[in-house]
Each structure stands twice: as C-alpha cells, then as structure tokens.
Design a protein around this motif. Structure first.
Motif, PDB file in Angstrom:
ATOM      1  N   ARG A  54      -6.980   3.693   0.695  1.00 33.70           N
ATOM      2  CA  ARG A  54      -6.867   2.497  -0.138  1.00 33.70           C
ATOM      3  C   ARG A  54      -6.176   2.808  -1.458  1.00 33.70           C
ATOM      4  O   ARG A  54      -5.326   2.045  -1.927  1.00 33.70           O
ATOM      5  CB  ARG A  54      -8.256   1.920  -0.381  1.00 33.70           C
ATOM      6  N   TYR A  95      -8.307  -3.686   3.767  1.00 33.90           N
ATOM      7  CA  TYR A  95      -9.152  -2.604   3.271  1.00 33.90           C
ATOM      8  C   TYR A  95     -10.416  -2.466   4.114  1.00 33.90           C
ATOM      9  O   TYR A  95     -10.891  -3.424   4.726  1.00 33.90           O
ATOM     10  CB  TYR A  95      -9.520  -2.851   1.808  1.00 33.90           C
ATOM     11  N   SER A  99     -16.380  -1.085   0.604  1.00 30.27           N
ATOM     12  CA  SER A  99     -15.489  -0.757  -0.512  1.00 30.27           C
ATOM     13  C   SER A  99     -15.635   0.687  -0.988  1.00 30.27           C
ATOM     14  O   SER A  99     -14.777   1.182  -1.731  1.00 30.27           O
ATOM     15  CB  SER A  99     -15.742  -1.714  -1.687  1.00 30.27           C
ATOM     16  N   CYS A 104      -7.652   2.095   4.477  1.00 26.85           N
ATOM     17  CA  CYS A 104      -7.076   0.785   4.732  1.00 26.85           C
ATOM     18  C   CYS A 104      -6.146   0.893   5.932  1.00 26.85           C
ATOM     19  O   CYS A 104      -5.792   1.993   6.372  1.00 26.85           O
ATOM     20  CB  CYS A 104      -6.345   0.240   3.513  1.00 26.85           C
TER      21      CYS A 104
END
Length: 286
Positions: A54, A95, A99, A104
């Motif tokens: 990412r 993504y 988190s 990604c």
C-alpha cells in the motif's frame, strides 16, 4: 520454435517495475508481482491482479508499470515491453481490507486486454494459490531456509531486457512463526527503496531437503512465502526504527544505516483479496 523456459527463468517474468511521481514531482519506485485470484480449475477462469505494498502506491499521483511482450513464437521478446500510464494511480488500487496490512492489488485484465487489442501479446507469469505454503509445508520448513527476492532495489533494473534484479538471502526468523505476533517473518536479505512489494520465495530446482534430512531428488519446490514490506534501519541516535522499503529516489541526507533485514508479510494474507474482488464482481453483475 518455442523455447522451454526453466523454472528460474520464468520467475523473471512474475514481477513488474512500478514507478511514478508524487504531488511534489519526486520519483517513487516499487515492485509488483502477478497473482491469480478466484482461480476456477473447472472453467479455467481466473482473476489476474498485481500485488504490491500500500505504501508504494498511496502517494503516487501519476504512475506506470511495464510488461514484457511476446514474439510470434510465443516466447518473451525481452527487448519489447509495454508501459501502462495511469493517472490517479493510487485510486486504481484496492487496499487490503485490514488497514494494518500493507498490501494492495490492482486487476490487470483490462490492461492485458488493451495490449491484445493493439495486436500485441503480453508475456508474464503468475503466482497462484498452489504456491502458497500449506500449514503442513510450513511445519516442514527449518528455522533457516534459503530464499530469493525478485524486484527493483533503488529502482535498478535491466531496462534493455525489462528484467528485475534477483537477490538471495535466508529466513532470519522461522517462517512458521508470527514475528512480533503479526502475520510476518523476518528475512536476512538486503532491502532497499524500490524493493517494497517484492515476492519472497523458496525456490529449489531439481531437488530439495526438508528439516528432517529427507532429500527429494528430481523434484522442484516453489513456495511464495510472502511480500517484502519494510526494512529495519539503525538510526544515528542509536534508536532502531522500521521504515518502508520504498521511498522517494530523490537525493536525501542519510540518517540511518540499513541492517540488511526485511520484514515480510506472509503470503496467506494475499488470499483476503479474493473476498473483496468477489464482492466487487457481484456488484458489477447486478
């Protein structure tokens, strides 16, 4: 006459060099690799994506990646490649649903189909689910295993032949254990800016041995252990910090010394994208 590429030669076509500019115009480089998701063996259908970190793409405003083209025999024409220019580059990627996982993916079928529409044939190789180590295979691995990393450290590549750089190292922590409680392990391998997103592999061509000393002659082994995401650096103040392996290539003052270690996200985390893209496909079919 079509050439038969060795296992190691085919690995040279599993990655793509990612490059782009951030909002300040500084160049950023990283590594992506091709992977089959939603692979249906009964129909032959699959969903090809490119995987990277990412942090590689989220600051790129305008970016590109390159793919080798095939000649009329279906072999790679290393001197020919196609570059895909993508505006709003960071928006083109999906993504990881968590988190905290620095991964990604981008669907590449539209790009491949566009190349075909131009009368050209893309040449690439994909990893797939069968190359992800099972729990049984992980338990057969020893604490120290030889590994290779394929990518573009400091953006370095053979731009004449569109070839990546291959580096060799060892596992620095046991790949069957979760380093610091995360789905990661540590690799003893030199990681530099541009290496982020590189696949970390065990690749034994012709024979291999397990931790019990059993040797399997005449058998090759290819395991995608994970994705490089960062490398610890020794800061001049004496503090140890973990910094992303992909940063701007612009000249900067040096504040840290790389420890030649890499933190690797375990490959099993890639499969979380299957649910994400499956849901997206369902929405498109409504």
């Amino acid at each position: 006459m079509k050439k038969k590429l060795s296992l190691l030669e085919q690995l040279q076509y599993t990655t793509a060099r990612i490059e782009g500019e951030n909002k300040d115009g500084h160049t950023i480089t990283g590594t992506g690799f091709f992977f089959k998701l939603l692979d249906n063996s009964s129909t032959g259908e699959f969903f090809p994506v490119m995987i990277t970190n990412r942090h590689v793409v989220e600051s790129i405003v305008k970016g590109r990646f390159y793919i080798t083209l095939a000649n009329t025999e279906g072999d790679p024409d290393d001197a020919s490649r196609y570059g895909f220019e993508i505006t709003n580059f960071n928006d083109a990627w999906t993504y990881h649903p968590n988190s905290n996982i620095d991964l990604c993916a981008i669907p590449i079928a539209p790009y491949l189909n566009y190349v075909v529409s131009l009368g050209k044939t893309p040449f690439y190789r994909t990893f797939e689910n069968e190359y992800l180590p099972t729990q049984e295979q992980l338990e057969e691995l020893d604490a120290i295993e030889d590994i290779i990393m394929i990518g573009y450290p400091n953006g370095i590549w053979d731009n004449v032949n569109n070839q990546p750089i291959i580096r060799r190292g060892i596992t620095a922590t046991h790949p069957n254990k979760n380093y610091m409680g995360r789905k990661e392990f540590m690799a003893d391998i030199a990681a530099f800016p541009g290496s982020s997103g590189s696949p970390i592999l065990i690749c034994n061509s012709g024979s291999y041995s397990d931790k019990r000393g059993n040797t399997y002659f005449g058998q090759s082994r290819l395991l995608l252990l994970g994705v490089l995401r960062a490398g610890p650096q020794h800061i001049t103040t004496g503090e140890i910090a973990v910094v992303p392996a992909s940063t701007s290539n612009k000249p900067i003052s040096i504040h840290g010394i790389p420890n030649n270690l890499g933190i690797v996200i375990k490959a099993e985390m890639i499969m979380d994208f299957e649910r994400v893209f499956e849901e997206q496909l369902k929405e498109l079919r409504k």
